[in-house]
Design an enzyme around this catalytic site. Structure first.
Site, PDB file in Angstrom:
ATOM      1  N   PHE A  26       0.789  -1.129   0.065  1.00 46.56           N
ATOM      2  CA  PHE A  26       0.011   0.178   0.037  1.00 46.56           C
ATOM      3  C   PHE A  26       0.983   1.645   0.002  1.00 46.56           C
ATOM      4  O   PHE A  26       1.858   1.514   0.644  1.00 46.56           O
ATOM      5  CB  PHE A  26      -0.901   0.033   1.212  1.00 46.56           C
ATOM      6  CG  PHE A  26      -1.775  -0.827   1.496  1.00 46.56           C
ATOM      7  CD1 PHE A  26      -3.162  -1.100   1.061  1.00 46.56           C
ATOM      8  CD2 PHE A  26      -1.438  -2.293   2.238  1.00 46.56           C
ATOM      9  CE1 PHE A  26      -4.094  -1.915   1.046  1.00 46.56           C
ATOM     10  CE2 PHE A  26      -2.487  -3.206   2.499  1.00 46.56           C
ATOM     11  CZ  PHE A  26      -3.762  -3.105   1.992  1.00 46.56           C
ATOM     12  N   ASP A  27       0.414   2.188  -0.591  1.00 49.80           N
ATOM     13  CA  ASP A  27       1.014   3.557  -0.488  1.00 49.80           C
ATOM     14  C   ASP A  27       0.341   4.229   0.806  1.00 49.80           C
ATOM     15  O   ASP A  27      -0.719   3.440   1.096  1.00 49.80           O
ATOM     16  CB  ASP A  27       0.604   4.410  -1.690  1.00 49.80           C
ATOM     17  CG  ASP A  27       1.163   6.009  -1.706  1.00 49.80           C
ATOM     18  OD1 ASP A  27       2.199   5.819  -1.012  1.00 49.80           O
ATOM     19  OD2 ASP A  27       0.447   6.883  -2.176  1.00 49.80           O
ATOM     20  N   GLY A  28       0.767   5.115   1.227  1.00 47.18           N
ATOM     21  CA  GLY A  28       0.004   5.818   2.575  1.00 47.18           C
ATOM     22  C   GLY A  28      -0.939   6.837   2.003  1.00 47.18           C
ATOM     23  O   GLY A  28      -2.101   6.626   2.165  1.00 47.18           O
TER      24      GLY A  28
END
Length: 357
Positions: free
Chosen positions: A208-210
């Site tokens: 996941f990106d944040g």
């Protein structure tokens, strides 16, 4: 007062009655199917399942079929599909992710044979029912357990996502994904990797990106509009204030719940789920708020990689996730080039800049 009729049911009472009726319908259906003998695992009850809806173009490679549809129309498309219904479709961008979900299910059934808290994959497509035979044949060829289909005959399937209690929707159609995001459903547009890589058969790996994926785009707005220095200042001032949730926070939460089921059986070191945070943030200047936000949510991330603006593609090559979620197309494209299957989350201020570019 004499002669007055019965009181009208209140909205809350109607909702409760509807839930009770749905429970009764499910119990009746389950009782019927429980009397049938089968070695195939039955789909879990929707209220307990983590439902992942996948479009046919995400699950399978339908590039040639799509070309026929766009150039020759729906009748020729349906005719082609029927003439080739015994020709197995090749895997699409979501295929390996779905296989990994089913491996997790198999492990859960070994440990918790009577528990229904597991993944339920639904094929959600606007294909016509006549095309269904080829899809079914291909699903059976690969040994996938996909029992629930929604084929809408050319109409958008988005309205059915809520009815199917969808936790995550994956499609190759960016417009439908945008529509689902706006309806509050975790969704992403799938992109095929430009290189073939080997994926783990024993562990679901999700990256996941944040910002604007797990978290809101609050901080990203400051970067875009006020610059990095103001962003660093803002994050340090708000280090102890949790970020608001983003569209994929719920799915990370779902993964965490399943991980804890393995931990409870002393399977932490052999857990078939591993999660990764791959963010362009810098650890020293803006990482603490991210980690404290996850802690405040009661969520764990197995590995956190703060890249301080470095390209994500090379790191993702090492991780080899079955899926990587990001809100910015240049990260998606960079991941694709190096062989990562990426999923674009069209949420937040980055979409405004992407459209104007």
């Amino acid at each position: 007062m004499s002669g007055s009729g019965p009181e009208a049911p209140q909205p809350g009472e109607e909702a409760e009655a509807g839930l009770q009726e749905a429970e009764q319908d499910w119990a009746a259906a389950k009782a019927f199917y429980d009397n049938l003998v089968t070695k195939r695992p039955r789909p879990p009850k929707p209220q307990h399942a983590i439902t992942v809806a996948v479009s046919s173009r995400a699950l399978f490679d339908l590039v040639e079929e799509r070309r026929i549809y766009e150039e020759q129309g729906v009748e020729k498309y349906v005719e082609y599909q029927q003439n080739n219904e015994n020709v197995t479709l090749k895997p699409g961008p979501a295929f390996h992710f779905v296989k990994a979900l089913e491996h997790v299910n198999a492990r859960l059934l070994e440990l918790y044979p009577d528990d229904e808290e597991r993944f339920d994959i639904v094929l959600m497509t606007n294909n016509h029912a006549q095309v269904g035979v080829r899809l079914i044949n291909s699903i059976n060829h690969y040994g996938l357990t996909i029992e629930r289909f929604c084929m809408t005959g050319g109409k958008s399937p988005i309205g059915y996502l809520t009815a199917y209690l969808t936790n995550l929707y994956l499609s190759a159609d960016s417009e439908k994904v945008q529509e689902a995001i706006e309806a509050g459903i975790a969704s992403a547009t799938m992109f095929t990797a430009n290189k073939d890589v080997a994926y783990s058969d024993t562990q679901l790996r999700v990256a996941f990106d944040g910002d604007a994926v797990l978290f809101s785009d609050e901080s990203e707005q400051i970067v875009k509009e006020q610059g990095l220095d103001r962003f660093f200042e803002h994050e340090q001032l708000n280090e102890n204030k949790p970020l608001a949730q983003g569209p994929l926070k719920g799915f990370l939460e779902d993964l965490g719940k399943l991980q804890k089921k393995f931990y409870a059986k002393n399977e932490r070191l052999n857990c078939p789920i591993r999660t990764f945070l791959v963010t362009a943030r810098s650890a020293a200047s803006s990482g603490a708020r991210v980690l404290k936000t996850l802690r405040s949510w009661g969520l764990e991330i197995d590995e956190a990689l703060f890249l301080a603006g470095a390209p994500k593609g090379p790191i993702l090559v090492k991780i080899r996730p079955h899926i990587f979620f990001d809100d910015q197309m240049f990260h998606i494209e960079g991941a694709q080039k190096l062989g990562t299957i990426a999923a674009h989350v069209p949420y937040g201020i980055a979409q405004k800049y992407h459209k104007s570019a």
